[in-house]
Design a protein around this motif. Structure first.
Motif, short mmCIF file in Angstrom:
data_model
loop_
_atom_site.label_atom_id
_atom_site.label_comp_id
_atom_site.label_asym_id
_atom_site.label_seq_id
_atom_site.Cartn_x
_atom_site.Cartn_y
_atom_site.Cartn_z
N LEU A 181 -0.95 53.27 17.13
CA LEU A 181 -0.76 53.83 18.47
C LEU A 181 0.46 53.23 19.17
CD1 LEU A 181 -4.49 53.87 19.65
CD2 LEU A 181 -3.15 55.75 18.68
N SER A 182 1.15 52.33 18.47
CA SER A 182 2.35 51.72 19.04
C SER A 182 3.41 51.66 17.94
CB SER A 182 2.05 50.30 19.55
OG SER A 182 1.91 49.41 18.46
N ALA A 183 4.59 51.17 18.32
CA ALA A 183 5.68 51.00 17.35
C ALA A 183 5.70 49.59 16.79
CB ALA A 183 7.02 51.33 18.02
N GLU A 184 4.69 48.78 17.12
CA GLU A 184 4.65 47.40 16.66
C GLU A 184 4.43 47.33 15.15
OE1 GLU A 184 5.39 44.79 18.41
OE2 GLU A 184 5.64 45.97 20.24
N HIS A 185 5.21 46.51 14.48
CA HIS A 185 5.18 46.42 13.02
C HIS A 185 3.80 46.04 12.49
CE1 HIS A 185 6.57 45.51 8.95
NE2 HIS A 185 5.91 44.37 9.03
N ASP A 186 3.12 45.10 13.15
CA ASP A 186 1.87 44.56 12.61
C ASP A 186 0.64 45.43 12.87
OD1 ASP A 186 3.18 42.44 11.55
OD2 ASP A 186 2.39 40.93 12.92
N GLU A 187 0.78 46.48 13.65
CA GLU A 187 -0.40 47.30 13.92
C GLU A 187 -0.90 47.99 12.66
OE1 GLU A 187 -2.25 50.66 16.95
OE2 GLU A 187 -0.10 50.19 17.07
N LEU A 188 -0.01 48.40 11.76
CA LEU A 188 -0.44 49.02 10.51
C LEU A 188 -1.29 48.05 9.70
CD1 LEU A 188 -0.42 51.40 8.54
CD2 LEU A 188 1.68 50.46 7.55
N LEU A 189 -0.87 46.79 9.61
CA LEU A 189 -1.65 45.78 8.89
C LEU A 189 -3.04 45.66 9.49
CD1 LEU A 189 -1.95 43.38 6.89
CD2 LEU A 189 -1.08 41.91 8.72
N PHE A 190 -3.12 45.61 10.82
CA PHE A 190 -4.41 45.48 11.51
C PHE A 190 -5.34 46.64 11.16
CE2 PHE A 190 -7.22 46.06 15.19
CZ PHE A 190 -7.67 44.76 15.40
N ILE A 191 -4.80 47.85 11.14
CA ILE A 191 -5.60 49.03 10.82
C ILE A 191 -6.05 48.99 9.36
CG2 ILE A 191 -5.53 51.54 10.55
CD1 ILE A 191 -3.65 51.61 12.99
N VAL A 192 -5.12 48.72 8.45
CA VAL A 192 -5.45 48.71 7.02
C VAL A 192 -6.53 47.69 6.72
CG1 VAL A 192 -4.56 48.12 4.73
CG2 VAL A 192 -3.25 49.64 6.22
N ILE A 193 -6.39 46.47 7.24
CA ILE A 193 -7.37 45.42 6.98
C ILE A 193 -8.76 45.85 7.45
CG2 ILE A 193 -8.15 43.13 7.75
CD1 ILE A 193 -6.13 42.81 5.63
N HIS A 194 -8.86 46.41 8.63
CA HIS A 194 -10.17 46.77 9.16
C HIS A 194 -10.76 47.99 8.47
CE1 HIS A 194 -9.00 43.84 12.22
NE2 HIS A 194 -10.30 43.73 12.46
N GLN A 195 -9.92 48.91 8.05
CA GLN A 195 -10.43 50.03 7.28
C GLN A 195 -10.94 49.56 5.92
OE1 GLN A 195 -7.38 53.07 7.19
NE2 GLN A 195 -8.01 53.90 9.18
N VAL A 196 -10.22 48.63 5.30
CA VAL A 196 -10.68 48.08 4.02
C VAL A 196 -11.99 47.32 4.20
CG1 VAL A 196 -10.12 46.45 2.17
CG2 VAL A 196 -8.38 48.02 3.00
N TYR A 197 -12.12 46.57 5.31
CA TYR A 197 -13.40 45.91 5.61
C TYR A 197 -14.53 46.94 5.62
CZ TYR A 197 -12.03 41.12 6.87
OH TYR A 197 -11.61 39.81 6.83
N GLU A 198 -14.30 48.06 6.28
CA GLU A 198 -15.35 49.07 6.37
C GLU A 198 -15.69 49.66 5.00
OE1 GLU A 198 -17.30 49.82 8.88
OE2 GLU A 198 -16.31 48.40 10.22
N LEU A 199 -14.70 49.79 4.14
CA LEU A 199 -14.98 50.27 2.78
C LEU A 199 -15.82 49.25 2.01
CD1 LEU A 199 -11.54 51.85 1.79
CD2 LEU A 199 -13.69 53.06 2.18
N TRP A 200 -15.50 47.97 2.18
CA TRP A 200 -16.30 46.93 1.52
C TRP A 200 -17.71 46.86 2.10
CZ3 TRP A 200 -15.29 46.07 -3.06
CH2 TRP A 200 -14.02 45.76 -3.54
N PHE A 201 -17.84 47.06 3.42
CA PHE A 201 -19.19 47.10 4.00
C PHE A 201 -19.98 48.27 3.41
CE2 PHE A 201 -17.47 45.16 8.24
CZ PHE A 201 -17.51 43.90 7.67
N LYS A 202 -19.32 49.39 3.20
CA LYS A 202 -19.99 50.54 2.58
C LYS A 202 -20.49 50.17 1.20
CE LYS A 202 -19.38 55.44 1.43
NZ LYS A 202 -18.48 56.63 1.57
N GLN A 203 -19.66 49.46 0.43
CA GLN A 203 -20.08 49.05 -0.91
C GLN A 203 -21.20 48.02 -0.84
OE1 GLN A 203 -18.90 50.49 -3.71
NE2 GLN A 203 -20.40 49.32 -4.91
N CYS A 204 -21.14 47.11 0.13
CA CYS A 204 -22.22 46.13 0.30
C CYS A 204 -23.55 46.83 0.58
CB CYS A 204 -21.90 45.17 1.43
SG CYS A 204 -20.77 43.83 0.99
N LEU A 205 -23.53 47.83 1.43
CA LEU A 205 -24.76 48.57 1.72
C LEU A 205 -25.28 49.25 0.45
CD1 LEU A 205 -23.75 50.17 5.14
CD2 LEU A 205 -25.56 48.48 4.76
#
Length: 262
Positions: free
Chosen positions: A25-49
């Motif tokens: 939602l911004s032009a900040e370089h690190d925002e993509l990293l923040f999104i990717v990490i949290h989306q990957v967390y959610e994928l791992w939570f799905k696998q944990c379930l």
């Protein structure tokens, strides 16, 4: 003669859709990293379930080999979750604060899947439901999990099926209640460790699972402290102060209580 089109790697993994889900939602370089990490967390939570439901069914079937294998996989996933914190910590407080306001009220505190993992492991409390609207799918699914036996409940029935005398009160308890320490259950667990080495391995893997989740909580707390300090969390929680209150509370207190007696 027509030839059926072969399935491609991209089609099988739905990559076109998956790779369009990262939209800063911004032009900040690190925002993509923040999104990717949290989306990957959610994928791992799905696998944990997925794995924890399978573990629960393995206990119900008395299937020790598959229970041990599933515990090993879940533990490895938890190690991966902890490792991802290292990547997130390459983002400085300045770079995070440059786009933090864009998150508005959204927060990892609202992760439905992580709450579902907690519920499956027996850390149930009605207060967690308040984070989701009354008519939401998330709240409905958590309410369903509240009424289902936890992994630990299934484990106690598994022990009973393997000849261990587990107190009837523990086997018949209300599954909507959180797991609490029970001295009578602890006596049964001591019998397991002293007479049933195969089932004792299962006990130890459950302790590993408990410790692994506590390790992830600890790394999460330190990452939040490092990034936002004492500031309130973006979802309205008290931030690191709230997370610190979740530390060192065991999922399976009976398995920890017997350590001094072994």
């Amino acid at each position: 003669m027509t030839h059926e089109k072969s399935l491609t790697y991209s089609e099988y993994l739905k990559l076109d859709g998956l790779l369009q889900q990262q939209q800063p939602l911004s032009a900040e370089h690190d925002e993509l990293l923040f999104i990717v990490i949290h989306q990957v967390y959610e994928l791992w939570f799905k696998q944990c379930l997925h794995e924890l439901r399978y573990l629960r069914s393995a206990f119900a079937a008395g299937d020790t080999p598959h229970a041990l294998a599933t515990l090993k996989r879940t533990l490895t996933i938890l190690k991966t979750l902890v490792g991802q914190v290292d990547i997130l910590e390459t983002m400085t407080p300045l770079s995070f604060n440059a786009f933090r306001s864009r998150l508005q009220a959204s927060s990892g505190f609202q992760s439905f899947q992580f709450r579902a993992v907690e519920f499956l492991l027996g850390h149930k409390r009605t207060s967690a439901l308040e984070n989701y609207p009354q008519d939401s799918r998330e709240r409905s699914e958590l309410q369903q999990l509240m009424t289902e036996p936890s992994v630990y409940d299934a484990f106690l029935h598994y022990l009973q099926a393997n000849g261990v005398t587990v107190p009837a009160a523990a086997l018949q308890r209300d599954p909507a209640q959180p797991t609490v320490a029970d001295e009578a259950v602890q006596q049964a667990l001591l019998t397991v460790y002293r007479t049933l080495p195969f089932q004792a391995q299962v006990c130890e893997r459950l302790v590993d699972l408990d410790e692994g989740l506590q390790e992830w909580r600890y790394r999460h707390v330190k990452m939040v402290e490092r990034t936002i300090g004492a500031k309130p969390g973006s979802g309205g929680s008290s931030g690191a102060a709230y997370l610190r209150n979740t530390l060192f509370t065991p999922l399976f207190p009976d398995l920890w209580a017997i350590r001094a007696q072994l």
